[in-house]
Design a protein around this motif. Structure first.
Motif, PDB file in Angstrom:
ATOM      1  N   ILE A  61      46.318 103.484  30.386  1.00  0.00           N
ATOM      2  CA  ILE A  61      46.254 102.042  30.626  1.00  0.00           C
ATOM      3  C   ILE A  61      47.087 101.295  29.584  1.00  0.00           C
ATOM      4  CG2 ILE A  61      44.699 100.054  30.778  1.00  0.00           C
ATOM      5  CD1 ILE A  61      42.523 102.174  31.645  1.00  0.00           C
ATOM      6  N   SER A  62      47.099 101.778  28.347  1.00  0.00           N
ATOM      7  CA  SER A  62      47.935 101.156  27.314  1.00  0.00           C
ATOM      8  C   SER A  62      49.412 101.192  27.707  1.00  0.00           C
ATOM      9  CB  SER A  62      47.745 101.869  25.978  1.00  0.00           C
ATOM     10  OG  SER A  62      46.438 101.706  25.493  1.00  0.00           O
ATOM     11  N   ALA A  63      49.837 102.305  28.306  1.00  0.00           N
ATOM     12  CA  ALA A  63      51.234 102.418  28.745  1.00  0.00           C
ATOM     13  C   ALA A  63      51.554 101.397  29.830  1.00  0.00           C
ATOM     14  CB  ALA A  63      51.506 103.837  29.248  1.00  0.00           C
ATOM     15  N   LEU A  64      50.595 101.194  30.752  1.00  0.00           N
ATOM     16  CA  LEU A  64      50.784 100.184  31.798  1.00  0.00           C
ATOM     17  C   LEU A  64      50.823  98.790  31.176  1.00  0.00           C
ATOM     18  CD1 LEU A  64      50.936  99.275  34.763  1.00  0.00           C
ATOM     19  CD2 LEU A  64      48.426  99.343  34.805  1.00  0.00           C
ATOM     20  N   GLU A  65      49.945  98.523  30.227  1.00  0.00           N
ATOM     21  CA  GLU A  65      49.928  97.215  29.567  1.00  0.00           C
ATOM     22  C   GLU A  65      51.267  96.938  28.879  1.00  0.00           C
ATOM     23  OE1 GLU A  65      45.105  96.930  28.646  1.00  0.00           O
ATOM     24  OE2 GLU A  65      46.480  97.652  27.090  1.00  0.00           O
ATOM     25  N   THR A  66      51.861  97.958  28.295  1.00  0.00           N
ATOM     26  CA  THR A  66      53.172  97.798  27.661  1.00  0.00           C
ATOM     27  C   THR A  66      54.227  97.420  28.699  1.00  0.00           C
ATOM     28  OG1 THR A  66      52.625  99.371  25.905  1.00  0.00           O
ATOM     29  CG2 THR A  66      54.966  98.985  26.335  1.00  0.00           C
ATOM     30  N   LYS A  67      54.178  98.063  29.874  1.00  0.00           N
ATOM     31  CA  LYS A  67      55.138  97.742  30.939  1.00  0.00           C
ATOM     32  C   LYS A  67      54.989  96.295  31.405  1.00  0.00           C
ATOM     33  CE  LYS A  67      55.985 102.261  33.005  1.00  0.00           C
ATOM     34  NZ  LYS A  67      55.904 103.105  34.202  1.00  0.00           N
ATOM     35  N   ILE A  68      53.745  95.889  31.672  1.00  0.00           N
ATOM     36  CA  ILE A  68      53.521  94.518  32.150  1.00  0.00           C
ATOM     37  C   ILE A  68      53.949  93.517  31.089  1.00  0.00           C
ATOM     38  CG2 ILE A  68      51.823  92.899  33.056  1.00  0.00           C
ATOM     39  CD1 ILE A  68      52.384  95.449  34.772  1.00  0.00           C
ATOM     40  N   ASN A  69      53.671  93.833  29.835  1.00  0.00           N
ATOM     41  CA  ASN A  69      54.047  92.938  28.748  1.00  0.00           C
ATOM     42  C   ASN A  69      55.561  92.772  28.660  1.00  0.00           C
ATOM     43  OD1 ASN A  69      52.636  91.385  26.702  1.00  0.00           O
ATOM     44  ND2 ASN A  69      53.838  92.563  25.235  1.00  0.00           N
ATOM     45  N   ARG A  70      56.291  93.878  28.851  1.00  0.00           N
ATOM     46  CA  ARG A  70      57.760  93.784  28.851  1.00  0.00           C
ATOM     47  C   ARG A  70      58.242  92.947  30.036  1.00  0.00           C
ATOM     48  NH1 ARG A  70      57.826  99.513  26.872  1.00  0.00           N
ATOM     49  NH2 ARG A  70      58.452  99.343  24.701  1.00  0.00           N
ATOM     50  N   MET A  71      57.628  93.134  31.199  1.00  0.00           N
ATOM     51  CA  MET A  71      58.009  92.358  32.382  1.00  0.00           C
ATOM     52  C   MET A  71      57.857  90.858  32.139  1.00  0.00           C
ATOM     53  SD  MET A  71      56.298  94.343  35.590  1.00  0.00           S
ATOM     54  CE  MET A  71      56.982  95.866  36.267  1.00  0.00           C
ATOM     55  N   GLU A  72      56.746  90.481  31.484  1.00  0.00           N
ATOM     56  CA  GLU A  72      56.423  89.067  31.305  1.00  0.00           C
ATOM     57  C   GLU A  72      56.924  88.502  29.984  1.00  0.00           C
ATOM     58  OE1 GLU A  72      55.591  87.056  33.365  1.00  0.00           O
ATOM     59  OE2 GLU A  72      54.187  87.827  34.867  1.00  0.00           O
ATOM     60  N   ALA A  73      57.666  89.298  29.203  1.00  0.00           N
ATOM     61  CA  ALA A  73      58.169  88.856  27.897  1.00  0.00           C
ATOM     62  C   ALA A  73      57.024  88.301  27.059  1.00  0.00           C
ATOM     63  CB  ALA A  73      59.268  87.803  28.070  1.00  0.00           C
ATOM     64  N   GLY A  74      55.903  89.039  27.058  1.00  0.00           N
ATOM     65  CA  GLY A  74      54.699  88.565  26.395  1.00  0.00           C
ATOM     66  C   GLY A  74      54.508  89.102  24.991  1.00  0.00           C
ATOM     67  N   VAL A  75      53.399  88.683  24.378  1.00  0.00           N
ATOM     68  CA  VAL A  75      52.995  89.143  23.055  1.00  0.00           C
ATOM     69  C   VAL A  75      52.070  90.345  23.186  1.00  0.00           C
ATOM     70  CG1 VAL A  75      51.674  88.496  21.003  1.00  0.00           C
ATOM     71  CG2 VAL A  75      53.270  86.864  22.017  1.00  0.00           C
ATOM     72  N   ALA A  76      51.173  90.296  24.185  1.00  0.00           N
ATOM     73  CA  ALA A  76      50.238  91.392  24.430  1.00  0.00           C
ATOM     74  C   ALA A  76      49.655  91.229  25.831  1.00  0.00           C
ATOM     75  CB  ALA A  76      49.116  91.397  23.391  1.00  0.00           C
ATOM     76  N   THR A  77      49.159  92.328  26.399  1.00  0.00           N
ATOM     77  CA  THR A  77      48.607  92.326  27.754  1.00  0.00           C
ATOM     78  C   THR A  77      47.330  93.157  27.783  1.00  0.00           C
ATOM     79  OG1 THR A  77      50.738  91.993  28.858  1.00  0.00           O
ATOM     80  CG2 THR A  77      49.025  93.085  30.148  1.00  0.00           C
ATOM     81  N   VAL A  78      46.381  92.712  28.593  1.00  0.00           N
ATOM     82  CA  VAL A  78      45.161  93.473  28.861  1.00  0.00           C
ATOM     83  C   VAL A  78      45.053  93.682  30.368  1.00  0.00           C
ATOM     84  CG1 VAL A  78      42.640  93.526  28.706  1.00  0.00           C
ATOM     85  CG2 VAL A  78      43.968  92.516  26.860  1.00  0.00           C
ATOM     86  N   CYS A  79      44.757  94.912  30.780  1.00  0.00           N
ATOM     87  CA  CYS A  79      44.626  95.231  32.202  1.00  0.00           C
ATOM     88  C   CYS A  79      43.162  95.346  32.611  1.00  0.00           C
ATOM     89  CB  CYS A  79      45.355  96.533  32.528  1.00  0.00           C
ATOM     90  SG  CYS A  79      47.157  96.352  32.585  1.00  0.00           S
ATOM     91  N   PHE A  80      42.914  95.128  33.904  1.00  0.00           N
ATOM     92  CA  PHE A  80      41.570  95.108  34.467  1.00  0.00           C
ATOM     93  C   PHE A  80      41.545  95.874  35.796  1.00  0.00           C
ATOM     94  CE2 PHE A  80      42.312  91.390  31.934  1.00  0.00           C
ATOM     95  CZ  PHE A  80      41.154  91.242  31.183  1.00  0.00           C
ATOM     96  N   GLY A  81      40.338  96.073  36.303  1.00  0.00           N
ATOM     97  CA  GLY A  81      40.173  96.855  37.522  1.00  0.00           C
ATOM     98  C   GLY A  81      40.730  96.202  38.770  1.00  0.00           C
ATOM     99  N   THR A  82      40.802  94.854  38.803  1.00  0.00           N
ATOM    100  CA  THR A  82      41.379  94.114  39.929  1.00  0.00           C
ATOM    101  C   THR A  82      41.976  92.817  39.399  1.00  0.00           C
ATOM    102  OG1 THR A  82      39.391  92.806  40.427  1.00  0.00           O
ATOM    103  CG2 THR A  82      39.565  94.977  41.500  1.00  0.00           C
ATOM    104  N   GLY A  83      42.727  92.133  40.251  1.00  0.00           N
ATOM    105  CA  GLY A  83      43.235  90.818  39.880  1.00  0.00           C
ATOM    106  C   GLY A  83      42.113  89.814  39.708  1.00  0.00           C
ATOM    107  N   MET A  84      41.094  89.871  40.581  1.00  0.00           N
ATOM    108  CA  MET A  84      39.955  88.972  40.456  1.00  0.00           C
ATOM    109  C   MET A  84      39.204  89.228  39.151  1.00  0.00           C
ATOM    110  SD  MET A  84      40.037  86.835  42.866  1.00  0.00           S
ATOM    111  CE  MET A  84      38.484  86.097  42.353  1.00  0.00           C
ATOM    112  N   ALA A  85      39.112  90.487  38.749  1.00  0.00           N
ATOM    113  CA  ALA A  85      38.464  90.811  37.469  1.00  0.00           C
ATOM    114  C   ALA A  85      39.226  90.184  36.309  1.00  0.00           C
ATOM    115  CB  ALA A  85      38.377  92.323  37.286  1.00  0.00           C
TER     116      ALA A  85
END
Length: 408
Positions: A61-85
């Motif tokens: 999940i950390s690897a996925l968070e790194t990918k999303i963070n790069r996509m969004e040019a962010g500082v940090a990202t947290v992932c969840f079980g669904t978008g609603m979550a």
């Protein structure tokens, strides 16, 4: 800085990967062991990096968070079980009883339902026409903490005044949350309009294959969390830009438990690699279909920001790489929606969006049914409204399928 796709495709390899694997492996574990108990204590107390318990952290999940963070040019990202979550945990972690927030009235149905549930528990919400920053400004109260908007509304495709609301939130010191699901980080990065936090349903375009649920919240670094009094003293240490996301992870993932599983994270991470390629094809198909439908005598109206007559067409062209891959349309009065849909052969009658396959659904009878006729009418959801999420099929096949169903 490499290009969007190059960066995502090679993301896993930028951190050490076991045995030279090109993808981060699936770490199917709940707990993590340490040789020295002091190391374990340091991880739990936040003095050093590491993994404590699977409800909050996992290497896949950390690897996925790194990918999303790069996509969004962010500082940090947290992932969840669904978008609603992701949305629910964000509000749960950052808002308290007596707080108020402003939201777009053109919300995805489940998000609307969730916000009303928060209102029932003492977190007040005001719904406004977010195509106008003035409408948002008029709804701000002394206890307003946050503004929540979507980039493009589902299903009527209203485009939010993202720049104007960003300026408003910056001037008033409000947290600005932008749900980027409908555009994806490839078409638009909310950090460019001063968004504080970015939400993505990974289930949709980022995952793209309809085989895994997931959601994410990304911190952009644009908001000064030292001025946000809902951050607990426990989390007011280290880099202030990450205080809110630390609280979301601790008070959300740890206490609330909406955890993304490692197998789903693996699917989503691999799907994310082709986001740009898929979106290009899907947006091309949406443009072709909406142009065709807008000229057809059995269609009364088409809602798509890429069409010149869309109220926010100019805004769309200024903000987004493409106008998106979702649209909706109303059939002529003499065309029965269910009959039309049942005649489609390539297009699948289904919920969801952002899939490789083109999906169609009668909105009022399904995903917006629980709202009731009054609320649907206030949102402009006609009984004949059909939502289309375009896939990556060959354009000629999609055009032929819509033509035969309309002409039958």
């Amino acid at each position: 800085m490499r290009g969007f796709t190059t960066s995502i495709v090679h993301s896993d390899r930028l951190d050490p990967v076991e045995h030279g694997s090109l993808h981060k492996p699936i770490h199917a574990t709940v707990a993590y062991g340490y040789e020295d108990v002091q190391d374990l204590a340091d991880v739990f107390q936040g003095r050093s990096g590491g993994y404590s318990y699977g409800r909050q952290v996992n290497p896949t999940i950390s690897a996925l968070e790194t990918k999303i963070n790069r996509m969004e040019a962010g500082v940090a990202t947290v992932c969840f079980g669904t978008g609603m979550a992701a949305i629910g945990t964000l509000l749960f972690a950052l808002l308290r009883q007596g707080d108020h927030f402003v939201s777009s009235s053109f919300l995805f149905g489940n998000t609307n339902s969730l916000f009303l549930s928060f209102a029932a528990h003492g977190v007040d919400v005001t719904f406004v026409d977010a195509t106008s920053a003035d409408a948002v400004a008029s709804a701000v109260k002394p206890n307003t903490k946050l503004v929540f908007v979507e980039t493009i509304a589902n299903p009527r495709t209203q485009v939010t005044d993202l720049v104007g609301i960003g300026a408003l939130c910056r001037n008033k010191g409000l947290v600005y949350v932008v749900d980027n699901t409908m555009t994806s980080p490839y078409l638009f990065q909310p950090v460019d309009v001063e968004a504080s936090l970015v939400v993505n349903s990974l289930t949709k375009y980022i995952g793209g294959h309809g085989n895994a649920l997931g959601g994410a919240v990304t911190e952009t670094g644009k908001f000064d969390w030292r001025s946000f009094d809902n951050i607990y003293e426990t989390y007011r240490k280290g880099d202030a830009a990450k205080w809110a996301l630390t609280q979301v992870r601790k008070k959300g993932l740890r206490d609330f438990g909406p955890t993304l599983g490692p197998e789903a994270a693996h699917h989503l991470g691999i799907g994310a690699e082709t986001l740009a390629l898929r979106m290009e094809r899907q947006c091309e198909n949406a443009r072709a279909l909406t142009t065709f439908l807008a000229a057809h005598d059995r269609v009364s109206r088409v809602y798509y920001p890429g069409l010149p007559d869309h109220p926010q067409h100019g805004r769309t062209e200024a903000l987004f790489r493409h106008p998106g891959a979702l649209f909706s349309f109303e059939l002529a009065a003499d065309v029965e929606p269910f009959d039309f849909l049942n005649r489609l052969e390539v297009v699948i009658k289904s919920s969801n969006l952002g899939d490789n396959r083109t999906l169609a659904i009668p909105v009022a009878h399904t995903i917006y049914y629980e709202m009731g006729p009054e609320r649907r009418a206030s949102m402009g959801i006609a009984d004949s409204l059909i939502r289309i999420s375009t896939g990556i099929e060959d354009e000629e096949d999609l055009m032929a399928d819509f033509a035969q169903a309309l002409n039958a």
